[in-house]
Motif scaffolding. Structure first.
Motif, mmCIF file in Angstrom:
data_model
loop_
_atom_site.group_PDB
_atom_site.id
_atom_site.type_symbol
_atom_site.label_atom_id
_atom_site.label_comp_id
_atom_site.label_asym_id
_atom_site.label_seq_id
_atom_site.Cartn_x
_atom_site.Cartn_y
_atom_site.Cartn_z
ATOM 1 N N GLU B 29 0.811 -1.205 0.000
ATOM 2 C CA GLU B 29 0.000 0.000 0.000
ATOM 3 C C GLU B 29 0.856 1.271 0.000
ATOM 4 O OE1 GLU B 29 -2.893 -0.387 -0.519
ATOM 5 O OE2 GLU B 29 -3.766 1.576 -0.257
ATOM 6 N N CYS B 32 1.967 2.530 -3.192
ATOM 7 C CA CYS B 32 0.867 2.892 -4.063
ATOM 8 C C CYS B 32 0.981 4.340 -4.523
ATOM 9 C CB CYS B 32 -0.453 2.681 -3.354
ATOM 10 S SG CYS B 32 -1.780 2.283 -4.463
ATOM 11 N N ASN B 33 1.533 5.170 -3.688
ATOM 12 C CA ASN B 33 1.646 6.586 -4.021
ATOM 13 C C ASN B 33 2.500 6.813 -5.255
ATOM 14 O OD1 ASN B 33 0.113 7.450 -1.840
ATOM 15 N ND2 ASN B 33 1.857 7.144 -0.474
ATOM 16 N N THR B 34 3.473 5.964 -5.410
ATOM 17 C CA THR B 34 4.373 6.170 -6.534
ATOM 18 C C THR B 34 3.793 5.580 -7.816
ATOM 19 O OG1 THR B 34 5.528 4.091 -6.235
ATOM 20 C CG2 THR B 34 6.304 5.983 -4.973
ATOM 21 N N TRP B 35 2.803 4.706 -7.649
ATOM 22 C CA TRP B 35 2.235 4.104 -8.854
ATOM 23 C C TRP B 35 1.251 5.059 -9.481
ATOM 24 C CZ3 TRP B 35 0.954 -1.413 -6.717
ATOM 25 C CH2 TRP B 35 2.176 -2.037 -6.391
ATOM 26 N N THR B 37 -2.086 5.813 -10.589
ATOM 27 C CA THR B 37 -3.440 5.297 -10.408
ATOM 28 C C THR B 37 -4.435 5.970 -11.343
ATOM 29 O OG1 THR B 37 -3.835 6.896 -8.662
ATOM 30 C CG2 THR B 37 -3.036 4.730 -7.995
ATOM 31 N N ASN B 154 -8.469 0.170 -6.391
ATOM 32 C CA ASN B 154 -8.195 -0.828 -5.366
ATOM 33 C C ASN B 154 -9.231 -0.672 -4.262
ATOM 34 O OD1 ASN B 154 -6.769 -1.413 -2.589
ATOM 35 N ND2 ASN B 154 -5.848 -2.719 -4.132
#
Lengths: 298, 298
Positions: B29, B32-35, B37, B154
């Motif tokens: 999780e 996730c910030n770097t992915w 979205t 997600n």
DNA sequence: CACTGTATATCGTAT
DNA sequence: ATACGATGTACAGTG
């Protein structure tokens, strides 16, 4: 539906977010076209998103917010939804939709007539929609906003739809014989103690006929509905007068057929789009003699 | 036509994060910030939008498209919608929503299970969603795309909801006396010729009782439903055996009250959230004696 | 698949 | 405002 806007200056809410990931050069965007129809912030701070939202509400824009959030609802029922990524849509008519990646139906929502507001609480962006009568509140708390867009919507067109119950009625009124030879419609929406009758008429013998229309396959509830109407007309006309009830739909379930039989009610198979008897799947368990006379087992 | 800005913010998409269609493990999780979205194109060419859409479908992303479009539907019914600005949402489960700036209900849609596709036809971007059984097709033709976004969703949380009919049932089962002193539930979902009974039990005298539950104010159809069930049980038990029918809901309309009276059926006022008699608005026209005995005018 | 019933149903219309 | 019924209802549960 709505008017289009004439104002294009919105620079105040286009203040760039603090992080630089996925940045949209807003000023450049606004110069691309005279009519600014979409205004988007990527990964905005809560504060920037807040300003963006409030001016969008002001303008009467449609808004989407995507990000990680929780949802709290209290009204006709009560619900809670834990953290997850959702797409929230806010409409200028006061409706709000919270959509996950599944289902046609939003996981949370509020119908038109609500008042939208936004604020920052406990480090989260709160999008709130409330109304009275009934007293309801929907809160969406964003821990992170990935994208926030405001859309200037211009839409005048109305949906044209074919195949409704109303279409079926028109088919019967324009050619009553498709219901039964000699049928004569006398009134639509005729009032009774039980409500309005779809079609009220007489058969070839002059016997009153209550017709209930359905655009799709009918079950027990439609049979009961017809019965309520026929009962009401019988109470009106007295016990001596015969009253027929006819359910018209493309098809009928077995249990509804049994119910109709017990109640002495009838069924006629018609397709709402064509106004003709639907093509029969001989395989299916619902064979009814579309060309035979009606069963007079009353 | 206007092909300004064909490559907009696609840089992250070109280095695929390989995030297997939104199924992001919880322990990752933090990363996730770097992915990426959200992936957004502004005023893309039809061709760019097409590529964007197809890769989003491939990844299992949720997609929104906003722009001027027309809509064509053919299936259980048929509809056409002229030009206007709408927000189209495509979900990876195969559902599609076409939203105007009004109403909670989409102006056009397709439920889950459809197959999305996109293409360019006659200079317009066509977004199509089809399924068989029933055979249905929804086409959205964009003359111009203002914005097109793909969202990696997600979401593991499930909605928790209070105040359903099921809650009302639990209230009665845990304290049957709230229905009536001496009531004993024997079975839920008991099968009958007319379908499953919400609660089947006995009163203090040992007389069989059919209970039908509703989470909100009831009208004639609920009374008819109860009648179908009571009729079925009476056919089962024979004419000698008495069978009572009780409708439980927060309130009831006048016409439904009349119907219940005529049929010799009863009503008990209970709130689905609390399991208690709802607070009475004395102003309202539906006063029923909540503390008196049931009317035995049978 | 079909059948049945629930729903924070929503929505339109009439009263 | 409430009442009542239609809806391309959607959706879940069951057989």
């Amino acid at each position: 539906m709505r008017d289009q806007r004439t104002e294009t200056h919105r620079d105040n809410e286009l203040s760039p977010p603090d992080h630089d990931a996925g940045l949209i050069p807003a000023d450049h965007e606004s110069r691309c076209n005279t009519w600014m129809t979409v205004n988007t912030l990527h990964r905005p701070t809560h504060r920037d998103a807040l300003v963006h939202l409030e001016s969008a509400f002001e303008r009467g824009d449609m808004v989407t917010v995507f990000g990680r959030c929780t949802v709290d609802y209290d009204g006709r029922a009560t619900s809670e939804l834990g953290p997850g990524d959702r797409l929230v849509v806010l409409k200028p008519d006061g409706s709000i939709l919270v959509h996950t990646d599944e289902k046609r139906t939003p996981v949370n929502w509020q119908p038109p007539g609500c008042t939208h507001s936004a604020g920052v609480r406990d480090g989260r962006l709160r999008v709130r929609s409330t109304r009275s009568s009934p007293d309801e509140r929907l809160d969406v708390f964003f821990e992170r906003v990935e994208q926030c867009s405001a859309y200037a919507v211009n839409d005048r067109s109305d949906l044209e739809l074919v195949g409704s119950e109303e279409d079926l009625r028109q088919h019967i009124l324009s050619d009553p014989s498709i219901l039964e030879a000699g049928f004569e419609p006398l009134e639509t929406e005729r009032q009774s103690d039980a409500g309005a009758l779809d079609i009220f008429g007489e058969d070839a013998e002059g016997v009153p006929v209550v017709v209930e229309l359905k655009r799709r396959r009918v079950g027990p509830s439609a049979a009961s509905q017809l019965r309520r109407y026929v009962d009401a007309v019988r109470r009106e006309f007295g016990d001596n007068e015969p009253v027929r009830g006819v359910l018209v739909a493309p098809s009928v379930t077995d249990r509804a057929t049994d119910l109709l039989d017990r109640e002495g009610l009838e069924f006629v198979a018609l397709d709402p789009e064509t106004g003709e008897p639907p093509v029969e799947d001989e395989e299916r368990g619902n064979e009814q003699e579309t060309k035979g006379e009606r069963a007079d087992d009353e």
